[in-house]
Design a protein around this motif. Structure first.
Motif, PDB file in Angstrom:
ATOM      1  N   PRO A 121     -25.345   1.316 -11.775  1.00  0.00           N
ATOM      2  CA  PRO A 121     -25.133  -0.114 -11.509  1.00  0.00           C
ATOM      3  C   PRO A 121     -24.983  -0.928 -12.794  1.00  0.00           C
ATOM      4  O   PRO A 121     -24.155  -1.845 -12.859  1.00  0.00           O
ATOM      5  CB  PRO A 121     -26.385  -0.510 -10.723  1.00  0.00           C
ATOM      6  N   GLU A 122     -25.767  -0.591 -13.817  1.00  0.00           N
ATOM      7  CA  GLU A 122     -25.671  -1.329 -15.078  1.00  0.00           C
ATOM      8  C   GLU A 122     -24.313  -1.097 -15.730  1.00  0.00           C
ATOM      9  O   GLU A 122     -23.680  -2.035 -16.242  1.00  0.00           O
ATOM     10  CB  GLU A 122     -26.786  -0.883 -16.021  1.00  0.00           C
ATOM     11  N   GLN A 123     -23.832   0.137 -15.720  1.00  0.00           N
ATOM     12  CA  GLN A 123     -22.523   0.430 -16.302  1.00  0.00           C
ATOM     13  C   GLN A 123     -21.409  -0.282 -15.543  1.00  0.00           C
ATOM     14  O   GLN A 123     -20.451  -0.774 -16.133  1.00  0.00           O
ATOM     15  CB  GLN A 123     -22.270   1.946 -16.292  1.00  0.00           C
ATOM     16  N   ARG A 124     -21.537  -0.350 -14.237  1.00  0.00           N
ATOM     17  CA  ARG A 124     -20.487  -0.980 -13.438  1.00  0.00           C
ATOM     18  C   ARG A 124     -20.317  -2.459 -13.774  1.00  0.00           C
ATOM     19  O   ARG A 124     -19.228  -3.002 -13.635  1.00  0.00           O
ATOM     20  CB  ARG A 124     -20.778  -0.807 -11.947  1.00  0.00           C
ATOM     21  N   THR A 125     -21.389  -3.089 -14.199  1.00  0.00           N
ATOM     22  CA  THR A 125     -21.308  -4.511 -14.523  1.00  0.00           C
ATOM     23  C   THR A 125     -21.089  -4.777 -16.000  1.00  0.00           C
ATOM     24  O   THR A 125     -20.605  -5.855 -16.365  1.00  0.00           O
ATOM     25  CB  THR A 125     -22.580  -5.252 -14.065  1.00  0.00           C
ATOM     26  N   SER A 126     -21.420  -3.809 -16.874  1.00  0.00           N
ATOM     27  CA  SER A 126     -21.390  -4.089 -18.313  1.00  0.00           C
ATOM     28  C   SER A 126     -20.233  -3.435 -19.059  1.00  0.00           C
ATOM     29  O   SER A 126     -19.855  -3.903 -20.134  1.00  0.00           O
ATOM     30  CB  SER A 126     -22.700  -3.630 -18.960  1.00  0.00           C
ATOM     31  N   LEU A 127     -19.667  -2.349 -18.527  1.00  0.00           N
ATOM     32  CA  LEU A 127     -18.631  -1.633 -19.266  1.00  0.00           C
ATOM     33  C   LEU A 127     -17.373  -2.485 -19.433  1.00  0.00           C
ATOM     34  O   LEU A 127     -16.953  -3.191 -18.516  1.00  0.00           O
ATOM     35  CB  LEU A 127     -18.244  -0.348 -18.554  1.00  0.00           C
ATOM     36  N   THR A 128     -16.789  -2.395 -20.613  1.00  0.00           N
ATOM     37  CA  THR A 128     -15.436  -2.914 -20.832  1.00  0.00           C
ATOM     38  C   THR A 128     -14.548  -1.735 -21.201  1.00  0.00           C
ATOM     39  O   THR A 128     -14.978  -0.811 -21.898  1.00  0.00           O
ATOM     40  CB  THR A 128     -15.400  -3.977 -21.944  1.00  0.00           C
ATOM     41  N   VAL A 129     -13.318  -1.782 -20.719  1.00  0.00           N
ATOM     42  CA  VAL A 129     -12.410  -0.631 -20.805  1.00  0.00           C
ATOM     43  C   VAL A 129     -11.156  -1.033 -21.566  1.00  0.00           C
ATOM     44  O   VAL A 129     -10.494  -2.023 -21.215  1.00  0.00           O
ATOM     45  CB  VAL A 129     -12.031  -0.135 -19.392  1.00  0.00           C
ATOM     46  N   ASP A 130     -10.827  -0.277 -22.592  1.00  0.00           N
ATOM     47  CA  ASP A 130      -9.599  -0.504 -23.346  1.00  0.00           C
ATOM     48  C   ASP A 130      -8.494   0.336 -22.719  1.00  0.00           C
ATOM     49  O   ASP A 130      -8.380   1.532 -22.968  1.00  0.00           O
ATOM     50  CB  ASP A 130      -9.793  -0.114 -24.813  1.00  0.00           C
ATOM     51  N   LEU A 131      -7.663  -0.296 -21.892  1.00  0.00           N
ATOM     52  CA  LEU A 131      -6.607   0.420 -21.185  1.00  0.00           C
ATOM     53  C   LEU A 131      -5.416   0.743 -22.077  1.00  0.00           C
ATOM     54  O   LEU A 131      -4.549   1.527 -21.698  1.00  0.00           O
ATOM     55  CB  LEU A 131      -6.145  -0.402 -19.972  1.00  0.00           C
ATOM     56  N   GLY A 132      -5.349   0.103 -23.241  1.00  0.00           N
ATOM     57  CA  GLY A 132      -4.313   0.425 -24.202  1.00  0.00           C
ATOM     58  C   GLY A 132      -3.060  -0.411 -24.115  1.00  0.00           C
ATOM     59  O   GLY A 132      -2.297  -0.497 -25.073  1.00  0.00           O
ATOM     60  N   PHE A 133      -2.822  -1.059 -22.974  1.00  0.00           N
ATOM     61  CA  PHE A 133      -1.584  -1.831 -22.822  1.00  0.00           C
ATOM     62  C   PHE A 133      -1.850  -3.317 -22.564  1.00  0.00           C
ATOM     63  O   PHE A 133      -0.901  -4.079 -22.343  1.00  0.00           O
ATOM     64  CB  PHE A 133      -0.720  -1.255 -21.690  1.00  0.00           C
ATOM     65  N   LEU A 134      -3.127  -3.711 -22.576  1.00  0.00           N
ATOM     66  CA  LEU A 134      -3.487  -5.116 -22.445  1.00  0.00           C
ATOM     67  C   LEU A 134      -4.002  -5.626 -23.785  1.00  0.00           C
ATOM     68  O   LEU A 134      -4.435  -4.841 -24.631  1.00  0.00           O
ATOM     69  CB  LEU A 134      -4.542  -5.295 -21.352  1.00  0.00           C
ATOM     70  N   PRO A 135      -3.987  -6.944 -23.998  1.00  0.00           N
ATOM     71  CA  PRO A 135      -4.349  -7.475 -25.318  1.00  0.00           C
ATOM     72  C   PRO A 135      -5.763  -7.151 -25.765  1.00  0.00           C
ATOM     73  O   PRO A 135      -6.045  -7.069 -26.963  1.00  0.00           O
ATOM     74  CB  PRO A 135      -4.163  -8.991 -25.148  1.00  0.00           C
ATOM     75  N   GLU A 136      -6.668  -6.950 -24.813  1.00  0.00           N
ATOM     76  CA  GLU A 136      -8.069  -6.680 -25.160  1.00  0.00           C
ATOM     77  C   GLU A 136      -8.720  -5.876 -24.042  1.00  0.00           C
ATOM     78  O   GLU A 136      -8.183  -5.794 -22.925  1.00  0.00           O
ATOM     79  CB  GLU A 136      -8.822  -7.990 -25.377  1.00  0.00           C
ATOM     80  N   PRO A 137      -9.877  -5.260 -24.332  1.00  0.00           N
ATOM     81  CA  PRO A 137     -10.581  -4.521 -23.283  1.00  0.00           C
ATOM     82  C   PRO A 137     -10.926  -5.427 -22.102  1.00  0.00           C
ATOM     83  O   PRO A 137     -11.114  -6.635 -22.264  1.00  0.00           O
ATOM     84  CB  PRO A 137     -11.840  -4.018 -23.986  1.00  0.00           C
ATOM     85  N   VAL A 138     -10.997  -4.829 -20.923  1.00  0.00           N
ATOM     86  CA  VAL A 138     -11.248  -5.593 -19.695  1.00  0.00           C
ATOM     87  C   VAL A 138     -12.511  -5.077 -19.018  1.00  0.00           C
ATOM     88  O   VAL A 138     -12.922  -3.927 -19.215  1.00  0.00           O
ATOM     89  CB  VAL A 138     -10.063  -5.477 -18.726  1.00  0.00           C
ATOM     90  N   PRO A 139     -13.162  -5.910 -18.207  1.00  0.00           N
ATOM     91  CA  PRO A 139     -14.304  -5.428 -17.434  1.00  0.00           C
ATOM     92  C   PRO A 139     -13.893  -4.287 -16.504  1.00  0.00           C
ATOM     93  O   PRO A 139     -12.730  -4.191 -16.095  1.00  0.00           O
ATOM     94  CB  PRO A 139     -14.732  -6.669 -16.631  1.00  0.00           C
ATOM     95  N   LEU A 140     -14.861  -3.451 -16.177  1.00  0.00           N
ATOM     96  CA  LEU A 140     -14.573  -2.315 -15.295  1.00  0.00           C
ATOM     97  C   LEU A 140     -13.925  -2.767 -13.996  1.00  0.00           C
ATOM     98  O   LEU A 140     -13.017  -2.113 -13.491  1.00  0.00           O
ATOM     99  CB  LEU A 140     -15.861  -1.540 -15.002  1.00  0.00           C
ATOM    100  N   VAL A 141     -14.359  -3.902 -13.425  1.00  0.00           N
ATOM    101  CA  VAL A 141     -13.807  -4.364 -12.155  1.00  0.00           C
ATOM    102  C   VAL A 141     -12.304  -4.595 -12.266  1.00  0.00           C
ATOM    103  O   VAL A 141     -11.552  -4.351 -11.316  1.00  0.00           O
ATOM    104  CB  VAL A 141     -14.527  -5.625 -11.645  1.00  0.00           C
TER     105      VAL A 141
END
Length: 257
Positions: A108-128
């Motif tokens: 649950p903590e990871q689901r709310t706190s992780l940010t993901v660098d998808l590589g094609f967006l300007p900056e990392p985004v929340p997991l949601v």
């Protein structure tokens, strides 16, 4: 109500289970059939989902602390494109399941706190945001596969409900990539299931409208297919638009992918 990230992951699991059950029954002839995405066969639609799962798993795994060997997207796509239709279908089953196993195991903590660098967006985004984008892709391309064998198929109702909520928030920016607002001669605000669609210089999905200029009468799944260019004859039964624009106007705004 469960947090939106949890609802999204649950919807993705339901999508996988339904599509996987169908894929396991398909013959080679059926894999070669034309999908709802007119330029792709069923196998090619599954290949797109499978390669997307393979590529999309890596940044989430890295965000969660897993060491992932880097492989460039072009190499991955070439491998999938060079596979047989049967291998593409089996690859979808394998890689989509691996993607799901990863996100379902997040705490649950990871689901709310992780940010993901998808590589094609300007900056990392929340997991949601990452899983929401994946649900948009899976829901629409799952329809592409299923409608090849069932003309009455729709986007899963549960997925459609979650997607409308996602589009009013963390993945709302995607509408800007899909829409061509210049196709309309005048601005419009359209009441849609679960919210509203505002079209002026830009296009946004909102959670409510006070005074819509038009009303989209149809299900949430039909609205989701409209946004991806999949609400076309003969798959538009029962859908109407009344007000200052027409359904054909909306189809021009959302030509699809």
């Amino acid at each position: 109500m469960s947090p939106l990230v949890d609802r999204t992951i649950t919807a993705l699991r339901a999508e996988h289970d339904v599509l996987a059950a169908l894929v396991r029954t398909l013959t080679d002839e059926q894999l070669a059939a034309r999908s709802g995405a007119s330029e792709w066969t069923v196998a090619q639609a599954l290949s797109h989902l499978g390669s997307g799962a393979e590529i999309g798993r890596a940044p989430i795994a890295r965000a969660a602390g897993e060491t992932v060997e880097a492989e460039d997207n072009q190499t991955i796509w070439a491998r999938w494109d060079g596979s047989t239709p049967r291998a593409q279908a089996e690859g979808f089953l394998e890689h989509n399941a691996r993607w799901l196993d990863l996100v379902e195991a997040l705490t649950p903590e990871q689901r709310t706190s992780l940010t993901v660098d998808l590589g094609f967006l300007p900056e990392p985004v929340p997991l949601v945001t990452a899983v929401g984008m994946r649900l948009s892709e899976v829901a629409n391309h799952s329809w592409d596969v299923r409608v090849a064998f069932d003309p009455a198929a729709g986007v899963d109702a549960g997925s459609a409900e979650v997607l409308v909520d996602l589009l009013t928030g963390p993945i709302g920016f995607m509408v800007g990539f899909l829409a061509k607002p210049a196709e309309l001669a005048q601005p419009a605000s359209v009441a849609v299931p679960g919210g509203g669609l505002v079209i002026d210089d830009a296009v946004t999905v909102v959670d409510h409208l006070e005074s819509p200029s038009a009303t989209f009468t149809g299900s949430a799944e039909a609205f989701v297919r409209l946004l991806s260019g999949r609400l076309k004859a003969p798959y538009d039964s029962g859908v109407t638009v009344e007000g200052n624009i027409t359904l054909d106007d909306l189809r021009r705004v959302f030509p699809g992918f």
